[in-house]
Design an enzyme around this catalytic site. Structure first.
Site, PDB file in Angstrom:
ATOM      1  N   ASP A  36       0.828  -1.201   0.000  1.00  0.00           N
ATOM      2  CA  ASP A  36       0.000   0.000   0.000  1.00  0.00           C
ATOM      3  C   ASP A  36       0.868   1.260   0.000  1.00  0.00           C
ATOM      4  OD1 ASP A  36      -2.758   1.131   0.394  1.00  0.00           O
ATOM      5  OD2 ASP A  36      -1.868   1.866   2.256  1.00  0.00           O
ATOM      6  N   GLU A  96       1.569   0.253  -4.915  1.00  0.00           N
ATOM      7  CA  GLU A  96       0.553   1.233  -5.282  1.00  0.00           C
ATOM      8  C   GLU A  96       1.181   2.613  -5.466  1.00  0.00           C
ATOM      9  OE1 GLU A  96      -3.637   3.066  -3.514  1.00  0.00           O
ATOM     10  OE2 GLU A  96      -1.918   2.733  -2.195  1.00  0.00           O
TER      11      GLU A  96
END
Length: 643
Positions: free
Chosen positions: A356, A385
């Protein structure tokens, strides 16, 4: 009678002795529990790694006033590190290559003469590092928000020991009760659709006061949230996927934790967190966004003109006031995060990690983190990400990129936000058919910038973005065009749960709680069951069938997985994409014409299809590739030479 009395005496004495033994065993068990250390992390480790080092975080009252010792062949204490808080020790161990699996005691002798003991275990590994195979362009990944997918075990819905206990399916920001067992129960459904990997959003403990359902504010990096299940069920999911030749991808967060994390009550070092001094001085007023020091300017990682202040605001600012920003420049925290990732890879037998908020932490730590994992597991996969629509930024993060500053990320797969935007905007473009399709064409033409295009991770929507059915104006033909294009690109594709039944967030586009709506049929009392098809309308059933046919063809298509790519610039509202490997050619024709149209095929002679039989992957119809093709309606036509 005398013999009977003697028997009675013997039984009585034996029972007294047994009670005394039980009492002694109970006393010993209590003593062992009393001497056990509060927390040692990682909770266990494994033998046979390339890296022979292990650093234990030990948490216990006044543990800094102790001296640890170990007597186990092959394991030695290299260094004992004290922290700001006297309730921590960080113990550097060396594990020799000859060390055997087993349990051993770590003894702590305190300055006042008291002793405490912790039993630690080194486990054998289930397979070698080379056998951990990550996801790649042969895979198709199904993304799930576990709380909203299926409730397989209602007994774990509520844990009154945690801060958030409500289950309320009418509130999009409350917990709804989905869990690991719910995913386990429907692995067959996911496999039958044609997916080869599952990415659930985080299921580790999020003991937060509100909105803890999403999982991204972790309060324990080694514990499964009881409302999702337990570690055994997490392992069961991994095992069931493996039985289906599928992979489990774990969603991890290196950038931040939740404000309710156990260490926030007793922070080990002065620099464990970014902006820690500001936090500790303003702890009673920390809900104010102005305190966290964040600017979210991710391009400062590449910007050759970026100020130090702006770079600091991105890398050191908190994501939100509820998510403390971890300082990976602290070497003990850095080691902790790397070991945590490796522990989960081994414990679950992972087929990949999704990281993330990739550009927010210290980028040199992220390079070291990814590099440490890939060095240990050379065939593994990590996707990061980077929410940027600029391919220059996305490409910067991929392993092997020719970056001006010499930065090497060690990251195999960045996320393809630029292509997602190009597909949606291109299909929605109304002013000029060709102009819209050119956005798709040029989005793919940008692949010259990527070190390895086929390792880029592409998607149409996810848990943070408006659902694609909503973004494409609830036009089923556009959704099919978008999906068919994405699934035939030289990429690793991901589809969000519910896309196969046209789930939408049209009531409030972009609302996170609505994007993560409940999957129909996953919860008791649902009127519609998408797992069985009960209650679905014809468009939903048709989309399920469409995705199933494309994905199951893709599973065995070497042309799509690893073939040469040729595309022709859009003309007359159509765009032709070819994937070729050996004697297999796959053709994807994107047609935006509302009226029937006939297209000359002479322009595509270089592909070498003249006179060959081709089959429609969706309908099964066959024909000979000749001088022209008639396209009767708007949509996607998928053809193959594999008959």
């Amino acid at each position: 009678m005398k013999n009977l009395f003697l028997v009675f005496v013997i039984v009585f004495l034996f029972s007294c002795q047994k009670r005394e033994q039980n009492k002694m065993e109970f006393t010993r068990e209590v003593a062992e529990v009393m001497s056990e250390i509060e927390r040692v992390e990682p909770p266990n480790w494994f033998i046979g790694f390339k890296d022979s080092s292990l650093q234990l975080l030990v948490k216990e009252e006044n543990i800094g006033a102790s001296i640890p010792s170990i007597s186990y062949e092959g394991v030695s204490i290299e260094k004992v590190n004290k922290a700001r808080s006297n309730n921590y020790l960080f113990i550097d161990l060396k594990i020799d290559a000859s060390t055997k699996a087993g349990k051993f005691n770590i003894d702590f002798t305190f300055t006042d003469g008291t002793k405490k003991t912790h039993t630690y275990e080194l486990k054998s590994r289930d397979k070698s590092s080379d056998d951990f195979i990550g996801f790649n362009s042969s895979d198709a990944i199904y993304l799930i928000t576990p709380d909203r997918f299926a409730n397989g075990d209602e007994s774990n819905n509520i844990n009154t020991a945690l801060k958030e206990t409500d289950i309320d399916r009418s509130d999009n920001y409350k917990r709804h009760g989905g869990d690991l067992q719910g995913i386990i129960n429907h692995v067959d459904y996911i496999a039958d659709l044609g997916f080869t990997a599952v990415w659930p959003t985080p299921v580790l403990l999020n003991d937060m006061a509100e909105s803890s359902y999403h999982g991204y504010a972790m309060t324990d990096f080694y514990k499964v949230d009881s409302r999702f299940g337990n570690l055994s069920e997490y392992k069961k999911l991994a095992d069931k996927l493996r039985d289906k030749d599928m992979k489990l991808i774990m969603d991890q967060v290196a950038n931040h934790c939740g404000i309710g994390h156990w260490w926030m009550k007793d922070i080990p070092f002065d620099d464990w967190l970014n902006n820690q001094k500001n936090y500790e001085e303003n702890i009673n007023n920390w809900n104010d966004e102005t305190n966290i020091g964040s600017n979210h300017r991710r391009t400062t990682n590449q910007d050759i003109y970026a100020s130090k202040a702006d770079l600091k605001g991105n890398n050191e600012g908190w994501f939100t006031p509820a998510m403390p920003d971890l300082n990976q420049r602290n070497p003990f925290l850095a080691k902790y995060i790397i070991q945590n990732s490796i522990w989960w890879i081994e414990t679950l037998g992972l087929g990949g990690i999704r990281q993330d908020t990739y550009p927010y932490p210290d980028k040199y730590f992220m390079s070291n983190w990814a590099g440490s994992i890939m060095n240990e597991y050379p065939n593994f996969s990590i996707v990061g990400e980077e929410w940027s629509y600029n391919p220059l930024i996305v490409g910067y993060w991929q392993r092997g990129a020719n970056n001006r500053d010499g930065y090497e990320s060690n990251l195999k797969s960045p996320m393809d936000f630029p292509m997602q935007k190009a597909i949606v905007e291109g299909l929605n473009e109304q002013e000029s058919w060709d102009q819209g399709l050119i956005k798709l064409y040029e989005g793919l033409a940008n692949d010259f910038h990527y070190a390895s295009p086929k390792d880029v991770f592409v998607f149409l929507d996810n848990h943070d973005k408006t659902r694609v059915f909503t973004e494409l104006w609830e036009d089923v033909s556009k959704v099919k065009m978008g999906l068919s294009y994405m699934l035939t690109l030289p990429r690793i594709p991901q589809i969000y749960y519910g896309t196969e039944i046209l789930m939408n967030d049209s009531a409030n586009p972009g609302d996170h709680g609505l994007i993560r709506s409940d999957f129909p049929g996953g919860f008791k009392g649902d009127a519609v069951n998408a797992f069985t098809g009960e209650g679905l309308n014809e468009s939903q059933k048709d989309m399920q069938s469409f995705i199933t046919k494309v994905l199951n063809y893709r599973k065995s298509s070497k042309a799509i997985q690893d073939g040469k790519t040729i595309h022709f610039s859009p003309s007359t509202g159509t765009y032709f994409l070819f994937r070729i490997k050996g004697d297999e050619t796959v053709v994807n024709i994107i047609n935006k014409n509302d009226q029937p149209i006939t297209i000359s095929l002479k322009r595509f002679e270089e592909v070498g299809l003249d006179g060959k039989k081709v089959k429609n992957i969706i309908t099964g119809d066959t024909f000979i590739w000749g001088d022209e093709i008639n396209l009767s309606e708007k949509g996607s036509v998928l053809l193959t030479t594999k008959i």
